[in-house]
Write a protein that holds these residues in place. Structure first.
Motif, PDB file in Angstrom:
ATOM      1  N   UNK A 170       0.888  -1.299   0.053  1.00 63.48           N
ATOM      2  CA  UNK A 170       0.024  -0.049   0.078  1.00 63.48           C
ATOM      3  C   UNK A 170       0.771   1.173   0.027  1.00 63.48           C
ATOM      4  N   UNK A 171       2.092   0.999   0.572  1.00 59.17           N
ATOM      5  CA  UNK A 171       2.847   2.385   0.714  1.00 59.17           C
ATOM      6  C   UNK A 171       3.411   2.524  -1.008  1.00 59.17           C
ATOM      7  N   UNK A 172       3.640   1.775  -2.038  1.00 60.03           N
ATOM      8  CA  UNK A 172       4.360   1.972  -3.086  1.00 60.03           C
ATOM      9  C   UNK A 172       3.730   2.746  -3.945  1.00 60.03           C
ATOM     10  N   UNK A 173       2.414   3.113  -3.649  1.00 58.36           N
ATOM     11  CA  UNK A 173       1.909   4.002  -4.683  1.00 58.36           C
ATOM     12  C   UNK A 173       1.244   5.295  -4.006  1.00 58.36           C
ATOM     13  N   UNK A 174       1.410   5.492  -2.870  1.00 59.51           N
ATOM     14  CA  UNK A 174       0.810   6.642  -1.965  1.00 59.51           C
ATOM     15  C   UNK A 174       1.638   7.754  -2.265  1.00 59.51           C
ATOM     16  N   UNK A 175       1.034   8.849  -3.108  1.00 63.49           N
ATOM     17  CA  UNK A 175       1.778   9.696  -3.817  1.00 63.49           C
ATOM     18  C   UNK A 175       1.516  11.005  -2.834  1.00 63.49           C
ATOM     19  N   UNK A 176       0.615  11.054  -2.206  1.00 66.48           N
ATOM     20  CA  UNK A 176       0.318  12.310  -1.322  1.00 66.48           C
ATOM     21  C   UNK A 176       1.050  12.194   0.145  1.00 66.48           C
ATOM     22  N   UNK A 177       2.345  12.343   0.157  1.00 67.96           N
ATOM     23  CA  UNK A 177       3.355  12.145   1.318  1.00 67.96           C
ATOM     24  C   UNK A 177       4.618  13.012   0.899  1.00 67.96           C
ATOM     25  N   UNK A 178       5.381  13.262   1.820  1.00 65.46           N
ATOM     26  CA  UNK A 178       6.544  13.975   1.802  1.00 65.46           C
ATOM     27  C   UNK A 178       7.825  13.160   2.184  1.00 65.46           C
ATOM     28  N   UNK A 179       7.968  12.005   1.046  1.00 66.99           N
ATOM     29  CA  UNK A 179       9.329  11.029   1.297  1.00 66.99           C
ATOM     30  C   UNK A 179       9.861  10.804   0.129  1.00 66.99           C
ATOM     31  N   UNK A 180      10.738   9.724   0.104  1.00 66.47           N
ATOM     32  CA  UNK A 180      11.651   9.774  -1.185  1.00 66.47           C
ATOM     33  C   UNK A 180      10.792   8.649  -2.229  1.00 66.47           C
ATOM     34  N   UNK A 181       9.609   7.883  -1.683  1.00 70.15           N
ATOM     35  CA  UNK A 181       8.924   7.196  -2.652  1.00 70.15           C
ATOM     36  C   UNK A 181       8.165   8.340  -3.495  1.00 70.15           C
ATOM     37  N   UNK A 182       7.445   9.118  -3.099  1.00 66.02           N
ATOM     38  CA  UNK A 182       6.616  10.170  -3.609  1.00 66.02           C
ATOM     39  C   UNK A 182       7.490  11.246  -4.432  1.00 66.02           C
TER      40      UNK A 182
ATOM     41  N   UNK B  12       9.075  -4.701  -9.605  1.00 70.35           N
ATOM     42  CA  UNK B  12       9.667  -3.500  -8.826  1.00 70.35           C
ATOM     43  C   UNK B  12       9.753  -4.052  -7.363  1.00 70.35           C
ATOM     44  N   UNK B  13      11.142  -4.153  -7.079  1.00 66.15           N
ATOM     45  CA  UNK B  13      11.263  -4.448  -5.334  1.00 66.15           C
ATOM     46  C   UNK B  13      10.706  -3.477  -4.579  1.00 66.15           C
ATOM     47  N   UNK B  14      10.279  -3.845  -3.457  1.00 65.16           N
ATOM     48  CA  UNK B  14      10.035  -2.740  -2.364  1.00 65.16           C
ATOM     49  C   UNK B  14      10.987  -2.073  -1.669  1.00 65.16           C
ATOM     50  N   UNK B  15      10.681  -1.023  -0.907  1.00 65.15           N
ATOM     51  CA  UNK B  15      11.834  -0.201  -0.363  1.00 65.15           C
ATOM     52  C   UNK B  15      13.033  -1.191   0.265  1.00 65.15           C
ATOM     53  N   UNK B  16      14.405  -0.635   0.197  1.00 62.45           N
ATOM     54  CA  UNK B  16      15.258  -1.638   0.216  1.00 62.45           C
ATOM     55  C   UNK B  16      16.561  -0.949   1.020  1.00 62.45           C
TER      56      UNK B  16
ATOM     57  N   UNK C 111      12.499  -9.751  -1.010  1.00 64.01           N
ATOM     58  CA  UNK C 111      11.761  -8.593  -1.038  1.00 64.01           C
ATOM     59  C   UNK C 111      10.671  -8.842  -1.773  1.00 64.01           C
ATOM     60  N   UNK C 112       9.578  -8.528  -1.520  1.00 68.54           N
ATOM     61  CA  UNK C 112       8.212  -8.317  -2.260  1.00 68.54           C
ATOM     62  C   UNK C 112       8.488  -7.495  -3.314  1.00 68.54           C
ATOM     63  N   UNK C 113       7.923  -7.746  -4.504  1.00 66.34           N
ATOM     64  CA  UNK C 113       7.710  -6.695  -5.574  1.00 66.34           C
ATOM     65  C   UNK C 113       6.055  -6.405  -5.807  1.00 66.34           C
ATOM     66  N   UNK C 114       6.084  -5.095  -6.032  1.00 66.07           N
ATOM     67  CA  UNK C 114       4.862  -4.431  -6.139  1.00 66.07           C
ATOM     68  C   UNK C 114       5.051  -3.425  -6.856  1.00 66.07           C
ATOM     69  N   UNK C 115       3.845  -2.600  -7.447  1.00 66.12           N
ATOM     70  CA  UNK C 115       4.100  -1.237  -8.226  1.00 66.12           C
ATOM     71  C   UNK C 115       4.514  -0.180  -7.318  1.00 66.12           C
ATOM     72  N   UNK C 116       5.218   0.793  -7.640  1.00 67.16           N
ATOM     73  CA  UNK C 116       5.697   1.786  -6.820  1.00 67.16           C
ATOM     74  C   UNK C 116       5.901   3.170  -7.776  1.00 67.16           C
TER      75      UNK C 116
END
Length: 358
Positions: A41-53, A320-324, A336-341
């Protein structure tokens, strides 16, 4: 130029990737593997202020520079308005990644908020960020004496862009110095590729993984940083020499289908999409900037073809591998799990935009 890669079609796929990024998504909230650090659920959460978004909006900004579509710029403006209250001065480079778009956003909008905030955070980073014994930025406050490849894209690129925007060479010098330090401490003298991290206290590369996405962050960020710092400060020739050695090393690990395995020297490990896209995009940008000759184009085109195989009709980039973090063992990278990010989508978007619009 590969005649089988139709630029019109690639532009259409890039647009689909962008639309997928900005949609509302739901994903599993629980960890998928015992070694995971983030749920799907973290991978496509664009409304945040961190490295993934942050990587996501940096990629969307790069996409706008290529496509010049007003709706894309409008989305970036709205994204900042929705999320700017989440920005904070905190000892972890990952929370600085969204600021990478601020210099271009100031040029595009003329809104003084972007300039004033970028300068405020830029000075804070230079003056207050924890540094390792080597002088390199410590990746995070709790990661004592650890240098990570990720840092170059997450915060050093912002400093380089801020130097160009503000005309203050202090930021440019810091960016060039950090890039050189990271190359010096992470580069494997035998293969030319980079280790994921370096422990400055223990003086080792921890698990010693030649992690593909870590290599991608620096392969892509280097031409972007050098484009911003040229004519601002002297760039040591050692940087370009090490970069050429890095790229040559990476190409020895490229699989026949154009992609890279998540730990590149482990061909039984799964192939990882975000790292593949980032490496190919960095090489392509370097060709366009004259850092590398056009003879490096065929491996890029092979990677583009390989990436098309992992994009669904809906625009989702798969594998796509999750946060690593730096994993305790090399084997754990393969668990590591793979999911869209957003970084998987974003790095692929940057690659397709760089290839199809230029």
């Amino acid at each position: 130029m590969n005649p089988n890669l139709d630029k019109t079609e690639l532009k259409s796929i890039a647009a689909q990737l962008y639309r997928f990024m900005i949609m509302e998504h739901a994903g599993k909230a629980e960890l998928g593997s015992s070694v995971d650090v983030n749920p799907a659920s973290w991978g496509l959460e664009i409304n945040d202020w961190d490295w993934c978004p942050g990587v996501g909006v940096n990629a969307i900004s790069d996409y706008f520079s290529a496509c010049q579509q007003a709706e894309v710029l409008a989305y970036l403006v709205e994204w900042v308005e929705r999320n700017q209250h989440k920005a904070r001065k905190f000892q972890h480079v990952n929370v600085m990644t969204p600021f990478g778009i601020f210099p271009d956003m100031y040029r595009r909008t003329g809104n003084p908020y972007f300039m004033e905030t970028a300068l405020d955070y830029g000075h804070w980073i230079v003056q207050n960020s924890v540094r390792t014994l080597t002088g390199a930025l410590q990746h995070g406050g709790g990661l004592t004496e650890e240098i990570w490849a990720d840092t170059i894209f997450m915060v050093v690129l912002f400093l380089a862009r801020l130097g160009r925007l503000s005309g203050d060479a202090m930021f440019s010098r810091e960016a060039v110095n950090q890039l050189l330090l990271h190359l010096q401490y992470l580069q494997d003298p035998q293969t030319g590729v980079l280790f994921h991290g370096y422990d400055c206290a223990a003086k080792n590369h921890k698990s010693g993984a030649r992690w593909t996405r870590g290599n991608a962050w620096i392969t892509l960020a280097t031409p972007l940083i050098l484009a911003e710092t040229q004519d601002m400060v002297d760039v040591p020739v050692e940087i370009t020499q090490r970069y050429r050695r890095l790229v040559d090393g990476l190409l020895t690990y490229q699989a026949a289908n154009g992609r890279w395995h998540t730990v590149m020297d482990r061909p039984t490990f799964y192939q990882e999409s975000s790292g593949t896209a980032g490496i190919a995009c960095g090489i392509l940008k370097s060709i366009h900037q004259g850092l590398l000759p056009p003879t490096y184009l065929p491996p890029v085109e092979k990677a583009v073809s390989g990436m098309l195989e992992v994009i669904t009709p809906q625009g989702e980039v798969t594998s796509v591998s999750g946060g690593t973090p730096i994993m305790a063992t090399i084997e754990e990278y393969n668990q590591l799990s793979r999911y869209p990010t957003l970084y998987g989508q974003g790095l692929t978007l940057m690659l397709l935009a760089e290839y199809s619009y230029k």
